[in-house]
Design a protein around this motif. Sequence first.
Motif, PDB file in Angstrom:
ATOM      1  N   PHE A   1       0.882  -1.067   0.008  1.00  0.00           N
ATOM      2  CA  PHE A   1      -0.071  -0.181   0.137  1.00  0.00           C
ATOM      3  C   PHE A   1       0.880   1.262   0.117  1.00  0.00           C
ATOM      4  O   PHE A   1       2.024   1.366   0.706  1.00  0.00           O
ATOM      5  CB  PHE A   1      -0.900   0.023   1.127  1.00  0.00           C
ATOM      6  N   VAL A   2       0.545   2.337  -0.866  1.00  0.00           N
ATOM      7  CA  VAL A   2       1.321   3.411  -1.129  1.00  0.00           C
ATOM      8  C   VAL A   2       0.331   4.566  -0.890  1.00  0.00           C
ATOM      9  O   VAL A   2      -0.488   4.970  -1.387  1.00  0.00           O
ATOM     10  CB  VAL A   2       1.800   3.536  -2.336  1.00  0.00           C
ATOM     11  N   GLY A   3       0.816   5.280   0.647  1.00  0.00           N
ATOM     12  CA  GLY A   3      -0.009   6.543   0.817  1.00  0.00           C
ATOM     13  C   GLY A   3      -0.126   7.597  -0.288  1.00  0.00           C
ATOM     14  O   GLY A   3       1.051   7.801  -0.531  1.00  0.00           O
ATOM     15  N   GLY A   4      -0.955   8.253  -0.476  1.00  0.00           N
ATOM     16  CA  GLY A   4      -1.044   9.217  -1.569  1.00  0.00           C
ATOM     17  C   GLY A   4      -0.119  10.388  -1.645  1.00  0.00           C
ATOM     18  O   GLY A   4       0.233  11.101  -2.407  1.00  0.00           O
ATOM     19  N   ILE A   5       0.203  10.616  -0.179  1.00  0.00           N
ATOM     20  CA  ILE A   5       1.333  11.662   0.088  1.00  0.00           C
ATOM     21  C   ILE A   5       2.542  11.555  -0.909  1.00  0.00           C
ATOM     22  O   ILE A   5       3.317  12.378  -1.178  1.00  0.00           O
ATOM     23  CB  ILE A   5       1.607  11.774   1.560  1.00  0.00           C
ATOM     24  N   ARG A   6       2.712  10.023  -1.473  1.00  0.00           N
ATOM     25  CA  ARG A   6       3.918   9.836  -1.866  1.00  0.00           C
ATOM     26  C   ARG A   6       3.912  10.274  -3.575  1.00  0.00           C
ATOM     27  O   ARG A   6       4.748  10.249  -4.373  1.00  0.00           O
ATOM     28  CB  ARG A   6       4.405   8.504  -1.868  1.00  0.00           C
ATOM     29  N   GLY A   7       2.513  10.494  -3.891  1.00  0.00           N
ATOM     30  CA  GLY A   7       2.186  10.834  -5.330  1.00  0.00           C
ATOM     31  C   GLY A   7       2.105   9.615  -6.159  1.00  0.00           C
ATOM     32  O   GLY A   7       2.594   8.308  -5.998  1.00  0.00           O
ATOM     33  N   ILE A   8       1.680  10.033  -7.592  1.00  0.00           N
ATOM     34  CA  ILE A   8       1.374   8.900  -8.414  1.00  0.00           C
ATOM     35  C   ILE A   8       2.670   8.389  -8.919  1.00  0.00           C
ATOM     36  O   ILE A   8       3.109   7.096  -9.248  1.00  0.00           O
ATOM     37  CB  ILE A   8       0.479   9.454  -9.556  1.00  0.00           C
ATOM     38  N   LYS A   9       3.560   9.164  -9.068  1.00  0.00           N
ATOM     39  CA  LYS A   9       4.808   8.681  -9.407  1.00  0.00           C
ATOM     40  C   LYS A   9       5.548   7.690  -8.704  1.00  0.00           C
ATOM     41  O   LYS A   9       6.256   6.677  -9.461  1.00  0.00           O
ATOM     42  CB  LYS A   9       6.124   9.889  -9.507  1.00  0.00           C
ATOM     43  N   GLU A  10       5.249   7.418  -7.597  1.00  0.00           N
ATOM     44  CA  GLU A  10       5.553   6.173  -6.753  1.00  0.00           C
ATOM     45  C   GLU A  10       4.978   4.882  -7.245  1.00  0.00           C
ATOM     46  O   GLU A  10       5.869   4.191  -7.014  1.00  0.00           O
ATOM     47  CB  GLU A  10       5.309   6.442  -5.031  1.00  0.00           C
ATOM     48  N   LEU A  11       3.930   5.108  -7.622  1.00  0.00           N
ATOM     49  CA  LEU A  11       3.237   4.023  -8.361  1.00  0.00           C
ATOM     50  C   LEU A  11       3.876   3.452  -9.548  1.00  0.00           C
ATOM     51  O   LEU A  11       4.192   2.265  -9.704  1.00  0.00           O
ATOM     52  CB  LEU A  11       1.918   4.120  -8.625  1.00  0.00           C
ATOM     53  N   THR A  12       4.285   4.252 -10.328  1.00  0.00           N
ATOM     54  CA  THR A  12       5.073   3.648 -11.584  1.00  0.00           C
ATOM     55  C   THR A  12       6.437   3.395 -11.433  1.00  0.00           C
ATOM     56  O   THR A  12       6.936   2.596 -11.806  1.00  0.00           O
ATOM     57  CB  THR A  12       5.064   5.191 -12.563  1.00  0.00           C
ATOM     58  N   LYS A  13       7.025   4.012 -10.433  1.00  0.00           N
ATOM     59  CA  LYS A  13       8.423   3.324 -10.007  1.00  0.00           C
ATOM     60  C   LYS A  13       8.281   2.116  -9.476  1.00  0.00           C
ATOM     61  O   LYS A  13       9.272   1.208  -9.841  1.00  0.00           O
ATOM     62  CB  LYS A  13       8.893   4.638  -8.793  1.00  0.00           C
ATOM     63  N   ARG A  14       7.211   1.769  -8.597  1.00  0.00           N
ATOM     64  CA  ARG A  14       7.170   0.357  -7.955  1.00  0.00           C
ATOM     65  C   ARG A  14       6.821  -0.688  -8.992  1.00  0.00           C
ATOM     66  O   ARG A  14       7.615  -1.624  -9.025  1.00  0.00           O
ATOM     67  CB  ARG A  14       6.027   0.475  -6.882  1.00  0.00           C
ATOM     68  N   VAL A  15       5.955  -0.357 -10.092  1.00  0.00           N
ATOM     69  CA  VAL A  15       5.541  -1.130 -10.996  1.00  0.00           C
ATOM     70  C   VAL A  15       7.094  -1.337 -11.854  1.00  0.00           C
ATOM     71  O   VAL A  15       7.286  -2.402 -12.603  1.00  0.00           O
ATOM     72  CB  VAL A  15       4.541  -0.564 -11.847  1.00  0.00           C
ATOM     73  N   ASN A  16       7.742  -0.312 -12.283  1.00  0.00           N
ATOM     74  CA  ASN A  16       8.829  -0.470 -12.959  1.00  0.00           C
ATOM     75  C   ASN A  16      10.260  -0.973 -12.290  1.00  0.00           C
ATOM     76  O   ASN A  16      11.127  -1.168 -12.849  1.00  0.00           O
ATOM     77  CB  ASN A  16       9.320   1.013 -13.440  1.00  0.00           C
ATOM     78  N   THR A  17       9.907  -1.232 -11.034  1.00  0.00           N
ATOM     79  CA  THR A  17      11.111  -2.052 -10.250  1.00  0.00           C
ATOM     80  C   THR A  17      10.652  -3.345  -9.878  1.00  0.00           C
ATOM     81  O   THR A  17      10.947  -4.268 -10.400  1.00  0.00           O
ATOM     82  CB  THR A  17      11.486  -0.942  -9.164  1.00  0.00           C
ATOM     83  N   ASP A  18       9.899  -3.415  -8.851  1.00  0.00           N
ATOM     84  CA  ASP A  18       9.673  -4.681  -7.796  1.00  0.00           C
ATOM     85  C   ASP A  18       8.147  -5.001  -8.004  1.00  0.00           C
ATOM     86  O   ASP A  18       7.794  -6.172  -7.490  1.00  0.00           O
ATOM     87  CB  ASP A  18       9.923  -4.580  -6.276  1.00  0.00           C
ATOM     88  N   MET A  19       7.280  -4.215  -8.736  1.00  0.00           N
ATOM     89  CA  MET A  19       5.848  -4.758  -8.621  1.00  0.00           C
ATOM     90  C   MET A  19       5.511  -5.073 -10.114  1.00  0.00           C
ATOM     91  O   MET A  19       6.045  -4.670 -11.042  1.00  0.00           O
ATOM     92  CB  MET A  19       4.950  -3.701  -7.875  1.00  0.00           C
ATOM     93  N   LYS A  20       4.172  -5.566 -10.256  1.00  0.00           N
ATOM     94  CA  LYS A  20       3.727  -5.793 -11.439  1.00  0.00           C
ATOM     95  C   LYS A  20       2.467  -4.936 -11.952  1.00  0.00           C
ATOM     96  O   LYS A  20       2.432  -4.329 -13.276  1.00  0.00           O
ATOM     97  CB  LYS A  20       3.069  -7.255 -11.559  1.00  0.00           C
ATOM     98  N   ILE A  21       1.716  -4.518 -10.868  1.00  0.00           N
ATOM     99  CA  ILE A  21       0.468  -3.522 -11.462  1.00  0.00           C
ATOM    100  C   ILE A  21       0.102  -2.497 -10.168  1.00  0.00           C
ATOM    101  O   ILE A  21       0.541  -2.840  -8.808  1.00  0.00           O
ATOM    102  CB  ILE A  21      -0.707  -4.552 -11.760  1.00  0.00           C
ATOM    103  N   ALA A  22      -0.199  -1.382 -10.380  1.00  0.00           N
ATOM    104  CA  ALA A  22      -0.552  -0.463  -9.509  1.00  0.00           C
ATOM    105  C   ALA A  22      -2.082  -0.013  -9.756  1.00  0.00           C
ATOM    106  O   ALA A  22      -2.402   0.296 -10.777  1.00  0.00           O
ATOM    107  CB  ALA A  22       0.225   0.795  -9.466  1.00  0.00           C
ATOM    108  N   PHE A  23      -2.742   0.426  -8.592  1.00  0.00           N
ATOM    109  CA  PHE A  23      -3.957   0.931  -8.817  1.00  0.00           C
ATOM    110  C   PHE A  23      -3.951   1.968  -8.007  1.00  0.00           C
ATOM    111  O   PHE A  23      -3.673   2.314  -6.727  1.00  0.00           O
ATOM    112  CB  PHE A  23      -5.041   0.153  -8.159  1.00  0.00           C
ATOM    113  N   SER A  24      -4.409   3.388  -8.569  1.00  0.00           N
ATOM    114  CA  SER A  24      -4.726   4.687  -8.018  1.00  0.00           C
ATOM    115  C   SER A  24      -6.110   4.885  -7.747  1.00  0.00           C
ATOM    116  O   SER A  24      -6.814   4.548  -8.345  1.00  0.00           O
ATOM    117  CB  SER A  24      -4.175   5.987  -9.054  1.00  0.00           C
ATOM    118  N   MET A  25      -6.130   5.221  -6.390  1.00  0.00           N
ATOM    119  CA  MET A  25      -7.665   5.325  -5.908  1.00  0.00           C
ATOM    120  C   MET A  25      -8.143   6.777  -5.845  1.00  0.00           C
ATOM    121  O   MET A  25      -7.264   7.527  -5.636  1.00  0.00           O
ATOM    122  CB  MET A  25      -7.540   4.532  -4.510  1.00  0.00           C
TER     123      MET A  25
END
Length: 415
Positions: free
Chosen positions: A351-375
Amino acid sequence: MAKIKAFKAIRPKKNLAEEVAALPYDVMNYEEAKEMVKGNPYSFLHIDRAEIDLEDKINPYDKRVYEKAKTNLQEFRNKGILLTDEKQNIYLYRQIMDGRVQTGIVCCTSIDDYLNGVVKKHEYTREDKELDRINHVDYCNANTGPIFLTYKRDNQIDKIVDDETKKIPLYNFVSEDMITHMVWVIEDEAIIKNIVDVFKEIPSLYIADGHHRTAAAIKVGQKRRKQNPNYKEEAEFNYFLSVLYPAEELKIFDYNRVVKDLNGLKIEEFISKVEVYFEVEKLNDVYEYKPSARHIFGMYVEGFWYKLRARQEKINEDDVVASLDVSLLQENLLSPILGIKDIRKDDRIEFVGGIRGIKELTKRVNTDMKIAFSMYPTSIEELMKIADQGKVMPPKSTWFEPKIRSGLFIHSLES
């Protein structure tokens, strides 16, 4: 009918407040906590996360951690880092983040109000995390972190806050994350009585953040009652440390999800399954996507963002919990398609708190995760409605910012 009271705060020496104040114990891991205290012997993390002062990789639930917390708290007091007010006061705590102001009443709240439902919860607690805070409070014999409560705005309280915050604050500093923190002391007994009397007419308080700390405070209070069968009603262990903010000043951020894999599905097969529950639109040439309304989701996978809109027939607006966006995503995608049944236990989801921004989601998917969901963020109105109905939200439904700093106020359980 909320019952609150003034208390003798244990608080930092004025010139050390900025160095003592620390983020809550549960928003960082061990390594991050160790890094945060480098060069700062005054950080309250030496009390809230006392394992950082013991050998590496010690079990954070080890008895020695709680003993160290107790020792560090006493040392802070002995060295004059923390002082104790001579009389019972109420305090005001203001935070300013990105120009948005929230000002809370710092006081003590009755544990009976939690037991009889005046203080309302919206989350379940985990036994291991609850036991951790029970031990921490019990060993320290103090509420070391305030509970984040909210209430429906009251004009009389607003007037008092407005008048008192025109005065010179006790503390006024900007933390490393560029959030302003200001504290005022209300010593006037007539004003204190007025605040207490106004809250007697407020029917409900709501836990915004701090369910585990609240449950721990209540259970330690009940333990003290058994140890002191002839206790007086005003005994300090009958109350827990709180900051009460008007709901209208609060902001809930999005609480986003990242998942490690597609549960064995190829992307085409996965999208096909998602389309059963959602209208799916591929967003070409979009580098980040943040939903702008309820029941809309962003999805980032294999280098592209998608806009998902929950199909109307899948939404039951008569059920306040089922109609939450976090519920819709869980019941219509995470569970049936990705096979994530229990988000509290499944290590494939983070889980990624929104304070980190949407860029954190793309960063995670491009490194150690496969898919992200912004809420889209859960609203404070949804939180209150769920609590009023005696229901609970799914885990990881809300992320409040700014976080209340620990160490600015401590409440001793000794009368």
